[in-house]
Design a protein around this motif. Structure first.
Motif, PDB file in Angstrom:
ATOM      1  N   ASN A   2     -15.846 -22.060  -4.805  1.00 50.91           N
ATOM      2  CA  ASN A   2     -16.380 -23.232  -4.137  1.00 50.91           C
ATOM      3  C   ASN A   2     -15.462 -23.612  -2.977  1.00 50.91           C
ATOM      4  OD1 ASN A   2     -17.960 -25.436  -3.575  1.00 50.91           O
ATOM      5  ND2 ASN A   2     -17.065 -26.713  -5.150  1.00 50.91           N
ATOM      6  N   PHE A   3     -15.947 -23.486  -1.768  1.00 48.16           N
ATOM      7  CA  PHE A   3     -15.160 -23.799  -0.583  1.00 48.16           C
ATOM      8  C   PHE A   3     -15.364 -25.264  -0.221  1.00 48.16           C
ATOM      9  CE2 PHE A   3     -15.868 -19.260  -0.402  1.00 48.16           C
ATOM     10  CZ  PHE A   3     -14.592 -18.801  -0.191  1.00 48.16           C
ATOM     11  N   THR A   4     -14.269 -25.991  -0.128  1.00 51.66           N
ATOM     12  CA  THR A   4     -14.321 -27.418   0.192  1.00 51.66           C
ATOM     13  C   THR A   4     -13.515 -27.695   1.444  1.00 51.66           C
ATOM     14  OG1 THR A   4     -12.340 -27.915  -1.101  1.00 51.66           O
ATOM     15  CG2 THR A   4     -14.467 -27.976  -2.274  1.00 51.66           C
ATOM     16  N   SER A   5     -13.714 -28.860   1.997  1.00 49.44           N
ATOM     17  CA  SER A   5     -12.937 -29.272   3.174  1.00 49.44           C
ATOM     18  C   SER A   5     -11.451 -29.316   2.855  1.00 49.44           C
ATOM     19  CB  SER A   5     -13.404 -30.640   3.662  1.00 49.44           C
ATOM     20  OG  SER A   5     -14.708 -30.571   4.160  1.00 49.44           O
ATOM     21  N   ASP A   6     -11.112 -29.781   1.648  1.00 48.07           N
ATOM     22  CA  ASP A   6      -9.700 -29.848   1.259  1.00 48.07           C
ATOM     23  C   ASP A   6      -9.083 -28.454   1.179  1.00 48.07           C
ATOM     24  OD1 ASP A   6      -9.748 -32.594   1.132  1.00 48.07           O
ATOM     25  OD2 ASP A   6     -10.164 -32.648  -1.033  1.00 48.07           O
ATOM     26  N   LEU A   7      -9.825 -27.487   0.623  1.00 49.11           N
ATOM     27  CA  LEU A   7      -9.328 -26.115   0.539  1.00 49.11           C
ATOM     28  C   LEU A   7      -9.107 -25.541   1.938  1.00 49.11           C
ATOM     29  CD1 LEU A   7      -8.633 -23.514  -1.016  1.00 49.11           C
ATOM     30  CD2 LEU A   7     -11.080 -22.971  -0.988  1.00 49.11           C
ATOM     31  N   VAL A   8     -10.071 -25.750   2.832  1.00 51.44           N
ATOM     32  CA  VAL A   8      -9.945 -25.234   4.201  1.00 51.44           C
ATOM     33  C   VAL A   8      -8.769 -25.905   4.912  1.00 51.44           C
ATOM     34  CG1 VAL A   8     -11.073 -25.109   6.459  1.00 51.44           C
ATOM     35  CG2 VAL A   8     -12.362 -24.548   4.390  1.00 51.44           C
ATOM     36  N   ASP A   9      -8.594 -27.212   4.732  1.00 50.78           N
ATOM     37  CA  ASP A   9      -7.451 -27.900   5.337  1.00 50.78           C
ATOM     38  C   ASP A   9      -6.131 -27.343   4.811  1.00 50.78           C
ATOM     39  OD1 ASP A   9      -8.721 -29.574   7.122  1.00 50.78           O
ATOM     40  OD2 ASP A   9      -8.884 -31.240   5.690  1.00 50.78           O
ATOM     41  N   ASP A  10      -6.066 -27.087   3.501  1.00 44.62           N
ATOM     42  CA  ASP A  10      -4.855 -26.538   2.900  1.00 44.62           C
ATOM     43  C   ASP A  10      -4.545 -25.155   3.480  1.00 44.62           C
ATOM     44  OD1 ASP A  10      -2.677 -26.488   0.946  1.00 44.62           O
ATOM     45  OD2 ASP A  10      -3.881 -24.958  -0.077  1.00 44.62           O
ATOM     46  N   GLY A  18      -4.411 -26.076  13.274  1.00 40.51           N
ATOM     47  CA  GLY A  18      -5.023 -27.377  13.053  1.00 40.51           C
ATOM     48  C   GLY A  18      -6.521 -27.278  13.294  1.00 40.51           C
ATOM     49  N   LEU A  19      -7.295 -27.908  12.433  1.00 37.17           N
ATOM     50  CA  LEU A  19      -8.746 -27.888  12.585  1.00 37.17           C
ATOM     51  C   LEU A  19      -9.268 -29.312  12.703  1.00 37.17           C
ATOM     52  CD1 LEU A  19      -9.795 -25.297   9.821  1.00 37.17           C
ATOM     53  CD2 LEU A  19      -9.561 -24.895  12.272  1.00 37.17           C
ATOM     54  N   SER A  20     -10.196 -29.510  13.622  1.00 35.74           N
ATOM     55  CA  SER A  20     -10.880 -30.799  13.701  1.00 35.74           C
ATOM     56  C   SER A  20     -11.866 -30.875  12.534  1.00 35.74           C
ATOM     57  CB  SER A  20     -11.629 -30.923  15.034  1.00 35.74           C
ATOM     58  OG  SER A  20     -12.697 -29.986  15.061  1.00 35.74           O
ATOM     59  N   ARG A  21     -12.412 -32.037  12.285  1.00 36.36           N
ATOM     60  CA  ARG A  21     -13.411 -32.197  11.207  1.00 36.36           C
ATOM     61  C   ARG A  21     -14.596 -31.254  11.438  1.00 36.36           C
ATOM     62  NH1 ARG A  21     -11.986 -32.710   6.897  1.00 36.36           N
ATOM     63  NH2 ARG A  21      -9.880 -33.271   7.287  1.00 36.36           N
ATOM     64  N   GLU A  22     -15.025 -31.133  12.701  1.00 35.46           N
ATOM     65  CA  GLU A  22     -16.172 -30.259  13.007  1.00 35.46           C
ATOM     66  C   GLU A  22     -15.830 -28.796  12.733  1.00 35.46           C
ATOM     67  OE1 GLU A  22     -14.883 -32.465  15.349  1.00 35.46           O
ATOM     68  OE2 GLU A  22     -16.369 -34.036  14.984  1.00 35.46           O
ATOM     69  N   GLU A  23     -14.633 -28.376  13.127  1.00 42.20           N
ATOM     70  CA  GLU A  23     -14.204 -26.998  12.882  1.00 42.20           C
ATOM     71  C   GLU A  23     -14.063 -26.741  11.388  1.00 42.20           C
ATOM     72  OE1 GLU A  23     -11.547 -26.064  16.861  1.00 42.20           O
ATOM     73  OE2 GLU A  23     -10.667 -27.289  15.254  1.00 42.20           O
ATOM     74  N   ASN A  24     -13.529 -27.715  10.665  1.00 42.75           N
ATOM     75  CA  ASN A  24     -13.376 -27.588   9.226  1.00 42.75           C
ATOM     76  C   ASN A  24     -14.747 -27.377   8.584  1.00 42.75           C
ATOM     77  OD1 ASN A  24     -13.506 -28.714   6.421  1.00 42.75           O
ATOM     78  ND2 ASN A  24     -11.294 -28.815   6.700  1.00 42.75           N
ATOM     79  N   GLN A  25     -15.727 -28.195   8.962  1.00 37.66           N
ATOM     80  CA  GLN A  25     -17.064 -28.073   8.382  1.00 37.66           C
ATOM     81  C   GLN A  25     -17.696 -26.736   8.740  1.00 37.66           C
ATOM     82  OE1 GLN A  25     -18.437 -30.218   6.103  1.00 37.66           O
ATOM     83  NE2 GLN A  25     -19.815 -28.476   5.881  1.00 37.66           N
ATOM     84  N   MET A  26     -17.459 -26.261   9.968  1.00 38.58           N
ATOM     85  CA  MET A  26     -17.988 -24.959  10.376  1.00 38.58           C
ATOM     86  C   MET A  26     -17.413 -23.848   9.496  1.00 38.58           C
ATOM     87  SD  MET A  26     -17.724 -23.042  14.076  1.00 38.58           S
ATOM     88  CE  MET A  26     -15.993 -22.703  13.879  1.00 38.58           C
ATOM     89  N   VAL A  27     -16.104 -23.907   9.212  1.00 35.15           N
ATOM     90  CA  VAL A  27     -15.462 -22.902   8.366  1.00 35.15           C
ATOM     91  C   VAL A  27     -16.019 -22.976   6.944  1.00 35.15           C
ATOM     92  CG1 VAL A  27     -13.265 -22.176   7.344  1.00 35.15           C
ATOM     93  CG2 VAL A  27     -13.365 -22.783   9.761  1.00 35.15           C
TER      94      VAL A  27
END
Length: 100
Positions: A2-10, A18-27
């Motif tokens: 399960n890929f989450t925003s927190d996992l991608v940020d980590d 560094g990822l913006s919120r939009e880039e994080n969601q895209m990933v």
């Protein structure tokens, strides 16, 4: 997985990007698509019986060349093509971290 925003940020932090919120969601969206596709592949009947490929072309052949030493340019000639040098080393711009 399960890929989450927190996992991608980590992961982004560990990779020093560094990822913006939009880039994080895209990933997150892209990883979820990849995960769904892999699940479909895993569910293909008899997939475990398929022999792994070493190349995408069945008739792929290659011939290794002999490993022979050849003449090269001198270090001095190579360094003449560089903008900044220090002794026999090439000075390059810093690409990771701050301006220091």
């Amino acid at each position: 997985m399960n890929f989450t925003s927190d996992l991608v940020d980590d992961l982004a932090t560990k990779l020093l990007i560094g990822l913006s919120r939009e880039e994080n969601q895209m990933v997150v969206d892209e990883f979820n698509i990849i995960d769904e596709t892999l699940k479909k592949v895993e569910n293909i009947e008899n997939i475990k019986e398929v022999e792994p490929m070493t190349h995408c072309l069945d008739d792929f052949t290659f011939t290794l060349r002999e490993d022979e030493a050849t003449e090269s340019i001198s270090i001095e000639d190579a360094l003449r093509n560089c903008k900044k040098t220090e002794g026999r080393e090439v000075e390059v711009p810093k690409v990771v971290g701050g301006d220091n």
